[in-house]
Design an enzyme around this catalytic site. Structure first.
Site, PDB file in Angstrom:
ATOM      1  N   ALA A   1      40.292  42.215  31.120  1.00 29.89           N
ATOM      2  CA  ALA A   1      39.673  42.024  32.559  1.00 29.89           C
ATOM      3  C   ALA A   1      40.875  41.451  33.349  1.00 29.89           C
ATOM      4  O   ALA A   1      41.774  40.662  32.962  1.00 29.89           O
ATOM      5  CB  ALA A   1      38.616  41.039  32.357  1.00 29.89           C
TER       6      ALA A   1
ATOM      7  N   SER B   1      41.011  38.046  40.612  1.00 27.58           N
ATOM      8  CA  SER B   1      41.729  37.594  41.801  1.00 27.58           C
ATOM      9  C   SER B   1      42.680  36.430  41.435  1.00 27.58           C
ATOM     10  O   SER B   1      43.543  36.561  41.807  1.00 27.58           O
ATOM     11  CB  SER B   1      40.890  37.236  42.812  1.00 27.58           C
ATOM     12  OG  SER B   1      40.036  36.310  42.390  1.00 27.58           O
TER      13      SER B   1
ATOM     14  N   ASP C   1      30.044  30.415  40.836  1.00 27.79           N
ATOM     15  CA  ASP C   1      30.467  31.742  40.997  1.00 27.79           C
ATOM     16  C   ASP C   1      29.857  32.856  39.963  1.00 27.79           C
ATOM     17  O   ASP C   1      30.424  33.564  39.082  1.00 27.79           O
ATOM     18  CB  ASP C   1      32.025  31.585  40.421  1.00 27.79           C
ATOM     19  CG  ASP C   1      32.811  32.735  41.104  1.00 27.79           C
ATOM     20  OD1 ASP C   1      32.479  33.732  41.932  1.00 27.79           O
ATOM     21  OD2 ASP C   1      33.913  32.927  40.843  1.00 27.79           O
TER      22      ASP C   1
END
Length: 522
Positions: free
Chosen positions: A126, A129, A286
């Site tokens: 994965a 950012s 998040d």
């Protein structure tokens, strides 16, 4: 000069990907659409608009990628093609080379990767950012072979983020000076909060500590799994954690095929959110679909799996109490109480008329009750409330920005899992129990236990302090003060007796009140 260059870069990227044409075409005015066609002359804009927007956000950097991640959960506000493309930002951000990741790990631990892990996958599983993740295998202190995930910070992130934040700070100053709502919206304070959380996310040890705290908080709930951290292998730019296996929450069809109860999963998500916010005051901030999976292992079947704890939110006791009272008043449709709470908190000017604010809040919220979630858009509710707040000069509270963002994420997940979910009815029993715990005997006993150490230290010192005081003053004055002290002590004894009997009556009253609350209030 650097800010001007960055602003020029943003404008160039927007023009290169045709974002100006995308914005102009969204308006209904014919002359704006004509301007969009003129602006597109000489540019290749054949790629789908969603793809162009995603590529532009990726090119602009991590802050804009996070903005796209938040937007991807709002399928009620975005066209499907754009929402689908933005969803790719959650797990398809271009990775950096595995050799750089290995060099970062070896620099952090001053050992070759082969000594740290029995197996290390060079290709990342994965890429986000801020960092990317590699799977690996190691032998723990008990000699057991464990599968782990290794999270490595992207190189040069601090410099990139500082450039974008400096530009955003400049824009915030412009808004504060030029906008009529600038002072009320507190743009510089909001940017400062965003700055803080972004820099927190760059410290992976802080993320590991947040994960450990959430893991302890959620242990007894039985609804969510959080990976264990390997503290010997945690550094500011590298952390190692337990590998988690599950189905991404965005793959609803796979979840159904696996036998997951989708409506229960949606309700559990709301319960987890309200537990973290109101019970613990410490929540995962998040919660986009890329950070959540669902376990299909037999012993943990159907539980949430939370990942990526770089951004967490905290609430003080006063914040929690204020929010809980607001939610409870909303569920009871007691809009007068909501207006009174805004006045008591100082969020609106003291001279505001309660009846006018009550009427405005009622007109916003009442049309949305008794509807399934598919017919409710919290985005529209927030927009209407924003319009109302402008009328009454309500101040935006920067400390609640993350909570607002998380609530929007929860709505997006709930809509994706179960469009029939009624957010109000699902949350109401939890808030009822929480409010009862705040005013009942359990709360009184908790406060008594909290204050007990203070009084335990203070009481043994009283005789010595009294003796020293009397010796220092001496003579007739000391005798007179002793008589006054004895008289005062007798009055105190009578007061204590009254307080004891009053306390007994108070406890009995609380028991009666809880019965009444359970039967009538909710």
């Amino acid at each position: 000069m650097k800010r001007l260059l960055r602003a020029t870069t943003i404008a160039w990227v927007a023009l290169r990907h045709g974002l100006d044409e995308l914005v102009l075409n969204s308006f209904q005015k014919p002359w704006l659409r004509a301007l969009a066609r003129i602006a597109s002359i000489g540019r290749d804009l054949s790629a789908p608009r969603g793809q162009r927007l995603r590529e532009a956000l990726q090119q602009l950097g991590p802050i804009f990628v996070k903005f796209g991640q938040v937007l991807s959960t709002r399928r009620d506000l975005l066209p499907p093609d754009i929402a689908d493309e933005l969803a790719l930002l959650q797990d398809r951000v271009p990775p950096f080379p595995g050799e750089i990741a290995i060099a970062t790990i070896e620099r952090a631990f001053r050992k070759p990767v082969s000594e740290l892990f029995t197996h290390f996958e060079r290709e990342p599983v994965a890429s986000a950012s801020i960092a990317q993740v590699h799977f690996a295998t190691l032998v723990d202190e008990q000699g057991r072979e464990r599968e782990v995930a290794v999270k490595v910070l992207r190189p040069g992130m601090l410099r990139v983020i500082e450039k974008d934040l400096e530009l955003i700070r400049m824009m915030a100053r412009w808004v504060e000076r030029l906008s009529a709502d600038g002072k009320r919206l507190k743009p510089r304070e909001v940017v400062a909060e965003f700055d803080k959380y972004l820099h927190d996310e760059l410290d992976l040890v802080r993320e590991a500590a947040s994960a450990a705290q959430l893991r302890r908080n959620m242990t007894g709930l039985g609804l969510v799994l959080i990976p264990e951290m390997f503290w010997d292998l945690c550094r500011p730019d590298v952390i190692v954690m337990e590998r988690m296996r599950g189905i991404p929450i965005g793959q609803v069809e796979r979840l159904r095929e696996a036998g997951i109860d989708i409506p229960k999963l949606a309700r559990d998500g709301v319960t987890i959110f309200f537990t973290q916010v109101f019970r613990d005051g410490f929540f995962h901030a998040d919660m986009h679909p890329g950070n959540i999976m669902v376990s299909v292992e037999p012993e943990t079947f159907g539980r949430y799996i939370s990942l990526d704890f770089g951004i967490v939110g905290t609430l003080t006791s006063s914040d929690k109490e204020y929010l809980a009272q607001n939610f409870t008043a909303f569920f009871r449709r007691d809009y007068k109480r909501v207006a009174e709470l805004h006045l008591e908190s100082g969020w609106v000017p003291p001279g505001t008329r309660v009846d006018e604010l009550e009427s405005a809040i009622r007109s916003v919220c009442e049309p949305y009750f008794d509807r399934p979630l598919k017919q409710i858009s919290l985005g529209m509710v927030l927009m209407r409330l924003f319009q109302t707040s402008r009328r009454f000069n309500v101040e935006i509270q920067p400390q609640l920005v993350l909570l607002q963002k998380t609530l929007l994420n929860i709505e997006g997940l709930g809509r994706q899992l179960d469009p029939e979910l009624d957010l109000w009815s699902t949350a109401k029993p939890f808030l009822e129990q929480w409010m009862l715990e705040q005013v009942g005997p359990r709360r009184l006993w908790h406060e008594m236990k909290t204050q007990a150490p203070y009084y335990a230290r203070m009481l043994p010192e009283l005789p010595r302090l009294l003796h020293e005081y009397l010796r220092r003053d001496g003579g007739d004055e000391a005798q007179r003060q002793m008589l006054q002290l004895l008289a005062e002590q007798r009055r105190t004894n009578r007061l204590l007796q009254a307080l004891i009997w009053g306390g007994v009556g108070f406890l009995l009253g609380l028991l009666v009140m809880q019965v009444i609350v359970r039967v009538r209030v909710f």
